[in-house]
Structure formats: structure tokens, C-alpha cells
Design a protein around this motif. Structure first.
Motif, PDB file in Angstrom:
ATOM      1  N   UNK A  11       1.223  -1.049   0.275  1.00  0.00           N
ATOM      2  CA  UNK A  11       0.185   0.155  -0.147  1.00  0.00           C
ATOM      3  C   UNK A  11       1.090   1.096  -0.386  1.00  0.00           C
ATOM      4  N   UNK A  12       0.313   2.547  -0.973  1.00  0.00           N
ATOM      5  CA  UNK A  12       1.450   3.175  -0.802  1.00  0.00           C
ATOM      6  C   UNK A  12       0.206   4.526  -1.354  1.00  0.00           C
ATOM      7  N   UNK A  13       1.074   5.705  -1.067  1.00  0.00           N
ATOM      8  CA  UNK A  13       0.172   6.911  -1.448  1.00  0.00           C
ATOM      9  C   UNK A  13       0.335   6.947  -2.485  1.00  0.00           C
ATOM     10  N   UNK A  14      -0.669   8.207  -3.155  1.00  0.00           N
ATOM     11  CA  UNK A  14      -0.371   8.514  -4.946  1.00  0.00           C
ATOM     12  C   UNK A  14       1.326   9.682  -4.629  1.00  0.00           C
ATOM     13  N   UNK A  15       2.269   9.233  -5.971  1.00  0.00           N
ATOM     14  CA  UNK A  15       2.971   9.942  -6.104  1.00  0.00           C
ATOM     15  C   UNK A  15       4.033   9.234  -5.465  1.00  0.00           C
ATOM     16  N   UNK A  16       4.219   8.130  -4.637  1.00  0.00           N
ATOM     17  CA  UNK A  16       5.098   7.406  -3.873  1.00  0.00           C
ATOM     18  C   UNK A  16       5.785   5.742  -5.311  1.00  0.00           C
ATOM     19  N   UNK A  17       6.529   5.015  -4.784  1.00  0.00           N
ATOM     20  CA  UNK A  17       7.620   4.732  -5.229  1.00  0.00           C
ATOM     21  C   UNK A  17       6.745   3.401  -4.876  1.00  0.00           C
ATOM     22  N   UNK A  18       7.257   1.392  -5.159  1.00  0.00           N
ATOM     23  CA  UNK A  18       7.696   0.589  -5.312  1.00  0.00           C
ATOM     24  C   UNK A  18       8.432  -0.267  -6.449  1.00  0.00           C
ATOM     25  N   UNK A  19       8.348  -1.641  -5.765  1.00  0.00           N
ATOM     26  CA  UNK A  19      10.048  -2.123  -6.815  1.00  0.00           C
ATOM     27  C   UNK A  19       9.459  -3.465  -6.563  1.00  0.00           C
ATOM     28  N   UNK A  20       8.898  -4.234  -7.911  1.00  0.00           N
ATOM     29  CA  UNK A  20       8.464  -5.331  -8.093  1.00  0.00           C
ATOM     30  C   UNK A  20       9.596  -6.365  -8.244  1.00  0.00           C
ATOM     31  N   UNK A  21       9.406  -7.538  -7.782  1.00  0.00           N
ATOM     32  CA  UNK A  21      10.479  -8.020  -8.009  1.00  0.00           C
ATOM     33  C   UNK A  21       9.494  -9.797  -8.321  1.00  0.00           C
ATOM     34  N   UNK A  22      10.357 -10.709  -9.357  1.00  0.00           N
ATOM     35  CA  UNK A  22      10.010 -11.978  -9.349  1.00  0.00           C
ATOM     36  C   UNK A  22      10.859 -13.016 -10.087  1.00  0.00           C
ATOM     37  N   UNK A  23      10.839 -14.129  -9.252  1.00  0.00           N
ATOM     38  CA  UNK A  23      12.160 -14.901  -9.931  1.00  0.00           C
ATOM     39  C   UNK A  23      11.982 -16.069 -10.229  1.00  0.00           C
ATOM     40  N   UNK A  24      11.998 -16.137 -11.838  1.00  0.00           N
ATOM     41  CA  UNK A  24      11.821 -17.795 -12.396  1.00  0.00           C
ATOM     42  C   UNK A  24      12.580 -18.778 -12.199  1.00  0.00           C
ATOM     43  N   UNK A  25      12.603 -19.611 -12.180  1.00  0.00           N
ATOM     44  CA  UNK A  25      12.837 -21.029 -11.994  1.00  0.00           C
ATOM     45  C   UNK A  25      12.563 -22.250 -12.645  1.00  0.00           C
ATOM     46  N   UNK A  26      13.308 -23.144 -13.146  1.00  0.00           N
ATOM     47  CA  UNK A  26      12.748 -24.295 -13.266  1.00  0.00           C
ATOM     48  C   UNK A  26      12.448 -24.770 -15.226  1.00  0.00           C
ATOM     49  N   UNK A  27      13.526 -23.335 -15.683  1.00  0.00           N
ATOM     50  CA  UNK A  27      14.323 -23.238 -16.913  1.00  0.00           C
ATOM     51  C   UNK A  27      15.160 -21.885 -17.115  1.00  0.00           C
ATOM     52  N   UNK A  28      16.259 -22.251 -18.491  1.00  0.00           N
ATOM     53  CA  UNK A  28      16.676 -21.378 -18.659  1.00  0.00           C
ATOM     54  C   UNK A  28      16.564 -20.063 -19.739  1.00  0.00           C
ATOM     55  N   UNK A 113       1.885 -17.075 -11.863  1.00  0.00           N
ATOM     56  CA  UNK A 113       2.375 -16.595 -10.560  1.00  0.00           C
ATOM     57  C   UNK A 113       1.102 -16.491  -9.247  1.00  0.00           C
ATOM     58  N   UNK A 114       1.106 -15.875  -8.222  1.00  0.00           N
ATOM     59  CA  UNK A 114       0.374 -15.943  -7.735  1.00  0.00           C
ATOM     60  C   UNK A 114       0.258 -14.485  -7.459  1.00  0.00           C
ATOM     61  N   UNK A 115       1.116 -13.764  -8.052  1.00  0.00           N
ATOM     62  CA  UNK A 115       0.905 -12.582  -8.403  1.00  0.00           C
ATOM     63  C   UNK A 115       1.647 -11.647  -7.201  1.00  0.00           C
ATOM     64  N   UNK A 116       1.228 -10.296  -7.290  1.00  0.00           N
ATOM     65  CA  UNK A 116       1.698  -9.453  -5.671  1.00  0.00           C
ATOM     66  C   UNK A 116       0.909  -7.587  -6.016  1.00  0.00           C
ATOM     67  N   UNK A 117      -0.232  -7.844  -4.921  1.00  0.00           N
ATOM     68  CA  UNK A 117      -0.828  -6.462  -5.046  1.00  0.00           C
ATOM     69  C   UNK A 117      -0.826  -5.195  -4.956  1.00  0.00           C
ATOM     70  N   UNK A 118      -0.252  -4.245  -5.433  1.00  0.00           N
ATOM     71  CA  UNK A 118      -0.216  -2.972  -5.236  1.00  0.00           C
ATOM     72  C   UNK A 118      -1.644  -2.165  -5.357  1.00  0.00           C
ATOM     73  N   UNK A 119      -1.846  -0.614  -3.990  1.00  0.00           N
ATOM     74  CA  UNK A 119      -2.724  -1.085  -3.763  1.00  0.00           C
ATOM     75  C   UNK A 119      -2.439   0.928  -3.400  1.00  0.00           C
ATOM     76  N   UNK A 120      -2.694   1.857  -4.785  1.00  0.00           N
ATOM     77  CA  UNK A 120      -2.329   3.001  -4.701  1.00  0.00           C
ATOM     78  C   UNK A 120      -3.476   3.625  -4.034  1.00  0.00           C
ATOM     79  N   UNK A 121      -3.194   5.259  -2.690  1.00  0.00           N
ATOM     80  CA  UNK A 121      -4.085   5.362  -2.015  1.00  0.00           C
ATOM     81  C   UNK A 121      -4.278   6.928  -2.565  1.00  0.00           C
ATOM     82  N   UNK A 122      -5.545   7.613  -3.057  1.00  0.00           N
ATOM     83  CA  UNK A 122      -5.099   8.457  -3.010  1.00  0.00           C
ATOM     84  C   UNK A 122      -5.314  10.018  -2.009  1.00  0.00           C
TER      85      UNK A 122
END
Length: 122
Positions: A11-28, A113-122
């Protein structure tokens, strides 16, 4: 079978920042394009950004200039740095990977994948 694990949402306020990551495995993944999609409530899953093995990137018009995608091939990880967030960026964010140079429409994939929730409040 590739496995995708997304993280970094919150959860982040409008104007803010977030960094998402995704790790993939099982293949080249060295020859794969990797990227992000998002799904807001009541809407279709939509393309956000991709980066291919040559480092070429592409972004949805709605996030250009605000989001930056990158990858670490040694860690099989793709990142999405999101800045100047807006309430309309609120969604579940999913990553994907595919052999080739571009990512297709989300309907092409049948496993996520299961995804990751991003919520931006005004």
C-alpha cells in the motif's frame, strides 16, 4: 515447468514508489523475454512492460516515463521500479516469461504465479 514468484507489492500513497521483483525458476531463461502484466478489479489482465534478452524494453502507454523494467539474468529475476504511482495503478501485478523477443497478450498464457497486490491510495 517455469515457476514464477512475485513480491514487493504493498500500500502506497499517490506519488509514491514501489519496486516489484519476480524470481523465475525451472527453465533456462537466458533467451527469454520477461515482463509484467496487471489486473485491476473488474478488468482484463493487461500488459505493463517487458524486457528481452538483448535488453530491449517496451512499456504500456499508461506507465511510460513512470515505470522502469530491468532484469538480472544471473538471478533469473525481473524487476519493475514504479514511481509517481497513481490510484489507477492499483492492481495485482504478475510476471511472465516466454521464449522469444516480445510478450503477447495475457490470454496467450495458461499458467501464472500468485501475483503481488499494489494498492495506491489517493
Amino acid at each position: 515447468q517455469v515457476q514464477l514468484v512475485e513480491s514487493g507489492g504493498g500500500l502506497v500513497q499517490a506519488g509514491g514508489s514501489l519496486r516489484l521483483s519476480c524470481v523465475a525458476s525451472g527453465v533456462d531463461l537466458s533467451g527469454d523475454v520477461m515482463g509484467w502484466y496487471r489486473q485491476a478489479p473488474g478488468k482484463r489482465r493487461a500488459f505493463v512492460a517487458y524486457i528481452n534478452s538483448a535488453g530491449r524494453t517496451n512499456y504500456a502507454d499508461s506507465v511510460k516515463g513512470r515505470f522502469t523494467i530491468s532484469r538480472d539474468n544471473a538471478k533469473n529475476t525481473v524487476y519493475l521500479q514504479m514511481s509517481s504511482l497513481k490510484p489507477e495503478d492499483t492492481a495485482v501485478y504478475y510476471c511472465q516469461t516466454k521464449r522469444g523477443t516480445i510478450l503477447p497478450d495475457a490470454s496467450w498464457f495458461d499458467s501464472w504465479g500468485q501475483g503481488t497486490q499494489v494498492t495506491v491510495s489517493s
